[in-house]
Design a protein around this motif. Structure first.
Motif, mmCIF file in Angstrom:
data_model
loop_
_atom_site.group_PDB
_atom_site.id
_atom_site.type_symbol
_atom_site.label_atom_id
_atom_site.label_comp_id
_atom_site.label_asym_id
_atom_site.label_seq_id
_atom_site.Cartn_x
_atom_site.Cartn_y
_atom_site.Cartn_z
ATOM 1 N N LEU A 85 0.756 -1.128 0.066
ATOM 2 C CA LEU A 85 -0.048 -0.251 -0.141
ATOM 3 C C LEU A 85 0.789 1.378 0.155
ATOM 4 C CD1 LEU A 85 -2.484 -0.923 2.945
ATOM 5 C CD2 LEU A 85 -2.781 -1.437 0.470
ATOM 6 N N ILE A 86 0.587 2.162 -0.823
ATOM 7 C CA ILE A 86 1.287 3.510 -0.893
ATOM 8 C C ILE A 86 -0.010 4.572 -1.049
ATOM 9 C CG2 ILE A 86 1.899 3.454 -3.427
ATOM 10 C CD1 ILE A 86 4.192 5.432 -2.557
ATOM 11 N N ALA A 87 0.064 5.593 -0.086
ATOM 12 C CA ALA A 87 -0.809 6.816 -0.362
ATOM 13 C C ALA A 87 -0.080 7.800 -0.859
ATOM 14 C CB ALA A 87 -1.648 7.032 0.877
ATOM 15 N N ILE A 88 -0.538 8.225 -2.127
ATOM 16 C CA ILE A 88 0.330 9.553 -2.805
ATOM 17 C C ILE A 88 -0.805 10.519 -2.508
ATOM 18 C CG2 ILE A 88 1.598 10.429 -4.687
ATOM 19 C CD1 ILE A 88 2.092 7.288 -5.169
ATOM 20 N N SER A 89 -0.417 11.788 -1.762
ATOM 21 C CA SER A 89 -1.560 12.630 -1.560
ATOM 22 C C SER A 89 -0.902 14.066 -1.795
ATOM 23 C CB SER A 89 -1.821 12.817 -0.029
ATOM 24 O OG SER A 89 -2.807 13.800 0.175
ATOM 25 N N LEU A 109 3.217 6.687 3.227
ATOM 26 C CA LEU A 109 2.855 8.006 2.936
ATOM 27 C C LEU A 109 4.029 8.751 1.835
ATOM 28 C CD1 LEU A 109 1.259 9.331 6.083
ATOM 29 C CD2 LEU A 109 0.134 7.997 4.337
ATOM 30 N N SER A 110 3.231 9.287 0.918
ATOM 31 C CA SER A 110 4.282 10.135 -0.171
ATOM 32 C C SER A 110 3.607 11.217 -0.575
ATOM 33 C CB SER A 110 4.580 8.981 -1.123
ATOM 34 O OG SER A 110 5.698 9.578 -1.622
ATOM 35 N N LYS A 117 10.558 11.280 -5.453
ATOM 36 C CA LYS A 117 10.538 10.736 -4.127
ATOM 37 C C LYS A 117 9.275 9.631 -4.238
ATOM 38 C CE LYS A 117 12.431 13.502 -0.541
ATOM 39 N NZ LYS A 117 12.347 14.168 0.864
ATOM 40 N N TRP A 118 8.073 10.216 -4.616
ATOM 41 C CA TRP A 118 7.175 8.780 -4.798
ATOM 42 C C TRP A 118 7.344 7.937 -5.881
ATOM 43 C CZ3 TRP A 118 4.673 8.399 -9.268
ATOM 44 C CH2 TRP A 118 4.174 9.581 -10.258
ATOM 45 N N LYS A 119 8.318 8.227 -7.062
ATOM 46 C CA LYS A 119 8.621 7.560 -7.860
ATOM 47 C C LYS A 119 9.641 6.370 -7.353
ATOM 48 C CE LYS A 119 7.541 10.132 -12.089
ATOM 49 N NZ LYS A 119 8.262 10.872 -13.429
ATOM 50 N N ASP A 123 9.036 2.638 -7.036
ATOM 51 C CA ASP A 123 9.945 1.454 -7.791
ATOM 52 C C ASP A 123 10.452 0.294 -7.073
ATOM 53 O OD1 ASP A 123 9.816 2.774 -10.247
ATOM 54 O OD2 ASP A 123 11.941 4.039 -9.810
ATOM 55 N N TYR A 124 10.683 0.957 -5.598
ATOM 56 C CA TYR A 124 10.927 -0.080 -4.656
ATOM 57 C C TYR A 124 9.834 -1.059 -4.335
ATOM 58 C CZ TYR A 124 12.056 -1.906 0.227
ATOM 59 O OH TYR A 124 12.308 -2.587 1.119
#
Length: 387
Positions: A85-89, A109-110, A117-119, A123-124
């Motif tokens: 899960l990643i929340a990109i806000s 959180l990103s 940074k979110w890219k 990728d990770y």
């Protein structure tokens, strides 16, 4: 892998999908949910990674609402708790108040404005998914000809080479799997690749389809056979000019075999399996059976050899080069997947060998594997046979 983007802003969706495409994902790998209604409807798919926005409307053209936590709770309750899960806000000012509860649920959180940074984080996560890729099922075929029907019958496949393994990824009723072509026929290759794939992909079900030989007076050309038990006819001891057989055995578990026998009794089964097949067919159809197989790495074309093999087990009916290896690999593996082994008789192990029924046998057995896997996973919901 499958990625769900839960986002109502089309510009952000385009940014996410563009980056995912640049990392090798295809359009069919990405699911878009622009509101909570979309999200609920599409959550039954097997999702590996969720990209979440804090604010999502309940329905089309609705006002965005703080639904991020409800989304995470729904993902967990749906059985997708092992997804990443990643929340990109676009609202990083809210991170201090939300970080603890989001991160305790495994959600990173990103900040959307910090693109690099979110890219990098995305990728990770994609690298993590590639290293722990799993499938619900893995099907093995000894020949490319035996795998071809999965390409024509299903329209959701994709060729992939994974660490030297020739895979064709497919979905059956929202369950994800792959069809592996062995590098060579025979017990050794089948055992090595089955063990390797079970260890790497952790499937709940493995199987094999294709063509086989049959014992005269027990089976007929074109007959579909399902393995209830198999043994190796090559294991034993040579002393002077005599071979004393020690046939190691492996079997299909009771619940799976009961389900398979029920399928084999279905009215008009063969007519259904033959549907859409173009090519040579048997002169007449025969009732499919669950039978005992014997396996070895040598091609059998001798009545004397068949007679010796049948002396060990009076009910042996099918002979092939891989089934025992597949069933034994499932039996001794740590995750112990269920196994379904189905092949069609294309010769009676004599000198009258030809390839007239090869395409038919490959098609019918593949279609039966597809139907069996679909049934087995629906049985899971009713009888918890995977517990």
């Amino acid at each position: 892998m499958k990625v769900m983007i839960i986002e109502d802003n089309q510009k952000k969706i385009d940014k996410f999908t563009s980056h995912l495409f640049s990392r090798g994902l295809k359009k069919d790998d990405i699911i878009i949910a622009k509101n909570m209604s979309d999200f609920a409807a599409k959550l039954n798919s097997k999702i590996d990674l969720f990209i979440i926005d804090f604010y999502i409307p309940y329905y089309n053209d609705g006002a965005p609402q703080p639904n991020g936590l409800a989304i995470i709770e729904s993902i967990t309750k749906s059985g997708s708790g092992d997804a990443l899960l990643i929340a990109i806000s676009s609202y990083p000012d809210e991170f201090p108040n939300l970080r603890e509860i989001y991160e305790s649920s495994g959600c990173i959180l990103s900040d959307f404005q910090q693109v690099a940074k979110w890219k990098s984080t995305l990728d990770y996560l994609l690298m993590q998914l590639k290293s722990k890729l799993s499938f619900d099922f893995v099907i093995f075929c000894a020949l490319e000809e035996e795998r071809n029907p999965y390409i024509t019958i299903l329209d959701n496949g994709q060729d992939v080479i994974r660490g030297g393994i020739d895979c064709y990824d497919i979905e059956i009723s929202n369950k994800r799997g792959t069809v592996v072509v062995l590098p060579e026929m025979g017990l050794v290759n089948a055992a090595i690749y089955a063990g390797m794939c079970i260890e790497r992909f952790k499937p709940k079900v493995i199987g094999i389809s294709g063509i086989c030989g049959g014992f005269k007076d027990k089976v007929d050309l074109g007959q579909l056979l399902v393995s209830s038990l198999s043994y190796e006819y090559q294991s034993g001891k040579w002393s002077d000019n005599q071979f004393q057989q020690t046939p190691y055995q492996a079997s299909t578990d009771h619940h799976t075999l009961t389900m398979l026998k029920s399928l084999l009794k279905a009215q008009n089964l063969i007519l259904d399996l033959e549907k859409d097949f173009i090519g040579n067919r048997p002169a007449q159809t025969h009732q499919p059976q669950a039978v005992i197989f014997t396996s070895g790495s040598a091609v059998i074309a001798s009545d004397d050899k068949l007679h010796q093999m049948s002396n060990f087990h009076s009910k042996v009916s099918g002979v092939d080069m891989e089934i025992y290896a597949i069933q034994q690999a499932a039996k001794i593996s740590q995750c112990m997947p269920k196994n379904i082994c189905a092949k069609v008789v294309v010769d009676l192990c004599d000198n009258n060998k030809n390839d007239e029924l090869h395409a038919y046998g490959s098609f019918v057995s593949a279609k039966f594997l597809i139907r069996s896997i679909d049934k087995l996973f629906s049985e899971k919901e009713n009888y918890e046979i995977f517990s």
